[in-house]
Design a protein around this motif. Structure first.
Motif, PDB file in Angstrom:
ATOM      1  N   MET A 191       0.830  -1.203   0.000  1.00  0.00           N
ATOM      2  CA  MET A 191       0.000   0.000   0.000  1.00  0.00           C
ATOM      3  C   MET A 191       0.865   1.254   0.000  1.00  0.00           C
ATOM      4  SD  MET A 191      -3.261  -0.895   2.395  1.00  0.00           S
ATOM      5  CE  MET A 191      -2.410  -1.102   3.944  1.00  0.00           C
ATOM      6  N   LYS A 192       0.280   2.337  -0.510  1.00  0.00           N
ATOM      7  CA  LYS A 192       0.918   3.654  -0.446  1.00  0.00           C
ATOM      8  C   LYS A 192       0.572   4.224   0.927  1.00  0.00           C
ATOM      9  CE  LYS A 192      -0.944   7.227  -2.321  1.00  0.00           C
ATOM     10  NZ  LYS A 192      -1.490   8.220  -3.243  1.00  0.00           N
ATOM     11  N   VAL A 193       1.576   4.482   1.750  1.00  0.00           N
ATOM     12  CA  VAL A 193       1.367   4.926   3.134  1.00  0.00           C
ATOM     13  C   VAL A 193       1.907   6.335   3.304  1.00  0.00           C
ATOM     14  CG1 VAL A 193       1.894   4.460   5.559  1.00  0.00           C
ATOM     15  CG2 VAL A 193       1.542   2.561   3.976  1.00  0.00           C
ATOM     16  N   GLN A 194       1.112   7.177   3.960  1.00  0.00           N
ATOM     17  CA  GLN A 194       1.554   8.529   4.291  1.00  0.00           C
ATOM     18  C   GLN A 194       1.367   8.735   5.785  1.00  0.00           C
ATOM     19  OE1 GLN A 194      -0.524  11.740   2.366  1.00  0.00           O
ATOM     20  NE2 GLN A 194       1.111  13.178   2.839  1.00  0.00           N
ATOM     21  N   VAL A 195       2.458   9.136   6.457  1.00  0.00           N
ATOM     22  CA  VAL A 195       2.418   9.390   7.900  1.00  0.00           C
ATOM     23  C   VAL A 195       2.586  10.887   8.122  1.00  0.00           C
ATOM     24  CG1 VAL A 195       3.517   8.898  10.115  1.00  0.00           C
ATOM     25  CG2 VAL A 195       3.408   7.113   8.370  1.00  0.00           C
ATOM     26  N   VAL A 196       1.654  11.462   8.881  1.00  0.00           N
ATOM     27  CA  VAL A 196       1.696  12.880   9.239  1.00  0.00           C
ATOM     28  C   VAL A 196       1.539  12.986  10.753  1.00  0.00           C
ATOM     29  CG1 VAL A 196       0.807  13.670   7.004  1.00  0.00           C
ATOM     30  CG2 VAL A 196      -0.773  13.123   8.832  1.00  0.00           C
ATOM     31  N   PRO A 197       1.847  14.141  11.343  1.00  0.00           N
ATOM     32  CA  PRO A 197       1.729  14.259  12.798  1.00  0.00           C
ATOM     33  C   PRO A 197       0.343  13.915  13.350  1.00  0.00           C
ATOM     34  CG  PRO A 197       2.964  16.114  11.939  1.00  0.00           C
ATOM     35  CD  PRO A 197       2.441  15.343  10.744  1.00  0.00           C
ATOM     36  N   ALA A 198      -0.694  14.117  12.562  1.00  0.00           N
ATOM     37  CA  ALA A 198      -2.055  13.851  13.037  1.00  0.00           C
ATOM     38  C   ALA A 198      -2.484  12.398  12.859  1.00  0.00           C
ATOM     39  CB  ALA A 198      -3.037  14.766  12.306  1.00  0.00           C
ATOM     40  N   GLY A 199      -1.680  11.568  12.203  1.00  0.00           N
ATOM     41  CA  GLY A 199      -2.058  10.172  11.984  1.00  0.00           C
ATOM     42  C   GLY A 199      -1.421   9.617  10.728  1.00  0.00           C
ATOM     43  N   TRP A 200      -2.118   8.706  10.068  1.00  0.00           N
ATOM     44  CA  TRP A 200      -1.605   8.087   8.854  1.00  0.00           C
ATOM     45  C   TRP A 200      -2.750   7.719   7.927  1.00  0.00           C
ATOM     46  CZ3 TRP A 200      -3.744   3.353   8.183  1.00  0.00           C
ATOM     47  CH2 TRP A 200      -4.134   2.640   9.313  1.00  0.00           C
ATOM     48  N   SER A 201      -2.416   7.493   6.665  1.00  0.00           N
ATOM     49  CA  SER A 201      -3.376   6.944   5.703  1.00  0.00           C
ATOM     50  C   SER A 201      -2.631   5.924   4.858  1.00  0.00           C
ATOM     51  CB  SER A 201      -3.984   8.040   4.830  1.00  0.00           C
ATOM     52  OG  SER A 201      -3.010   8.626   4.006  1.00  0.00           O
ATOM     53  N   ALA A 202      -3.327   4.853   4.494  1.00  0.00           N
ATOM     54  CA  ALA A 202      -2.754   3.803   3.655  1.00  0.00           C
ATOM     55  C   ALA A 202      -3.766   3.483   2.571  1.00  0.00           C
ATOM     56  CB  ALA A 202      -2.456   2.567   4.491  1.00  0.00           C
ATOM     57  N   VAL A 203      -3.314   3.419   1.323  1.00  0.00           N
ATOM     58  CA  VAL A 203      -4.212   3.214   0.194  1.00  0.00           C
ATOM     59  C   VAL A 203      -3.822   1.955  -0.575  1.00  0.00           C
ATOM     60  CG1 VAL A 203      -5.110   4.207  -1.938  1.00  0.00           C
ATOM     61  CG2 VAL A 203      -4.551   5.701  -0.032  1.00  0.00           C
ATOM     62  N   CYS A 204      -4.793   1.065  -0.736  1.00  0.00           N
ATOM     63  CA  CYS A 204      -4.659  -0.112  -1.594  1.00  0.00           C
ATOM     64  C   CYS A 204      -5.386   0.212  -2.888  1.00  0.00           C
ATOM     65  CB  CYS A 204      -5.286  -1.348  -0.939  1.00  0.00           C
ATOM     66  SG  CYS A 204      -5.394  -2.784  -2.027  1.00  0.00           S
ATOM     67  N   VAL A 205      -4.776  -0.067  -4.037  1.00  0.00           N
ATOM     68  CA  VAL A 205      -5.425   0.252  -5.309  1.00  0.00           C
ATOM     69  C   VAL A 205      -6.692  -0.567  -5.516  1.00  0.00           C
ATOM     70  CG1 VAL A 205      -3.317   1.021  -6.430  1.00  0.00           C
ATOM     71  CG2 VAL A 205      -3.990  -1.356  -6.623  1.00  0.00           C
ATOM     72  N   GLU A 206      -6.802  -1.709  -4.871  1.00  0.00           N
ATOM     73  CA  GLU A 206      -7.979  -2.570  -5.007  1.00  0.00           C
ATOM     74  C   GLU A 206      -9.035  -2.299  -3.953  1.00  0.00           C
ATOM     75  OE1 GLU A 206     -10.359  -5.539  -6.685  1.00  0.00           O
ATOM     76  OE2 GLU A 206      -8.469  -4.744  -7.468  1.00  0.00           O
ATOM     77  N   HIS A 207      -8.644  -2.057  -2.693  1.00  0.00           N
ATOM     78  CA  HIS A 207      -9.593  -1.981  -1.585  1.00  0.00           C
ATOM     79  C   HIS A 207      -9.754  -0.600  -0.948  1.00  0.00           C
ATOM     80  CE1 HIS A 207      -8.544  -6.307  -1.829  1.00  0.00           C
ATOM     81  NE2 HIS A 207      -9.867  -6.380  -1.760  1.00  0.00           N
ATOM     82  N   GLY A 208      -9.067   0.396  -1.466  1.00  0.00           N
ATOM     83  CA  GLY A 208      -9.283   1.756  -0.985  1.00  0.00           C
ATOM     84  C   GLY A 208      -8.397   2.178   0.170  1.00  0.00           C
ATOM     85  N   GLU A 209      -8.845   3.182   0.884  1.00  0.00           N
ATOM     86  CA  GLU A 209      -8.052   3.854   1.905  1.00  0.00           C
ATOM     87  C   GLU A 209      -8.430   3.435   3.316  1.00  0.00           C
ATOM     88  OE1 GLU A 209      -6.769   8.419   3.092  1.00  0.00           O
ATOM     89  OE2 GLU A 209      -8.319   8.088   1.600  1.00  0.00           O
ATOM     90  N   ARG A 210      -7.423   3.360   4.162  1.00  0.00           N
ATOM     91  CA  ARG A 210      -7.583   3.171   5.604  1.00  0.00           C
ATOM     92  C   ARG A 210      -6.884   4.333   6.297  1.00  0.00           C
ATOM     93  NH1 ARG A 210      -5.265  -2.547   7.114  1.00  0.00           N
ATOM     94  NH2 ARG A 210      -5.747  -1.750   9.161  1.00  0.00           N
TER      95      ARG A 210
END
Length: 71
Positions: free
Chosen positions: A50-69
């Protein structure tokens, strides 16, 4: 008319979201310990990285098939 059908269920986790290995025998112990402080790196449903982005407020992870968490 509104559609009141329930949302589709999330696919069952087949893969560890930290290391990408099978969880058929349970999640690897090292991954269980690290999961509290790290975002997922692998999609637990399809084992895609997954494409993961970490920021001071939290994180997001994106799967091209199943979307974002988010966390």
């Amino acid at each position: 008319m509104t559609d009141l059908s329930p949302a589709p269920a999330a696919p069952a986790a087949l893969w560890c979201d930290r290391c990408g290995e099978s969880v058929a025998a349970g999640a690897p112990p090292a991954c269980e310990a690290a999961r509290a402080g790290e975002p997922p790196r692998w999609c637990a449903s399809c084992r895609r990285r997954m494409k993961v982005q970490v920021v001071p407020a939290g994180w997001s992870a994106v799967c091209v098939e199943h979307g974002e968490r988010r966390g």
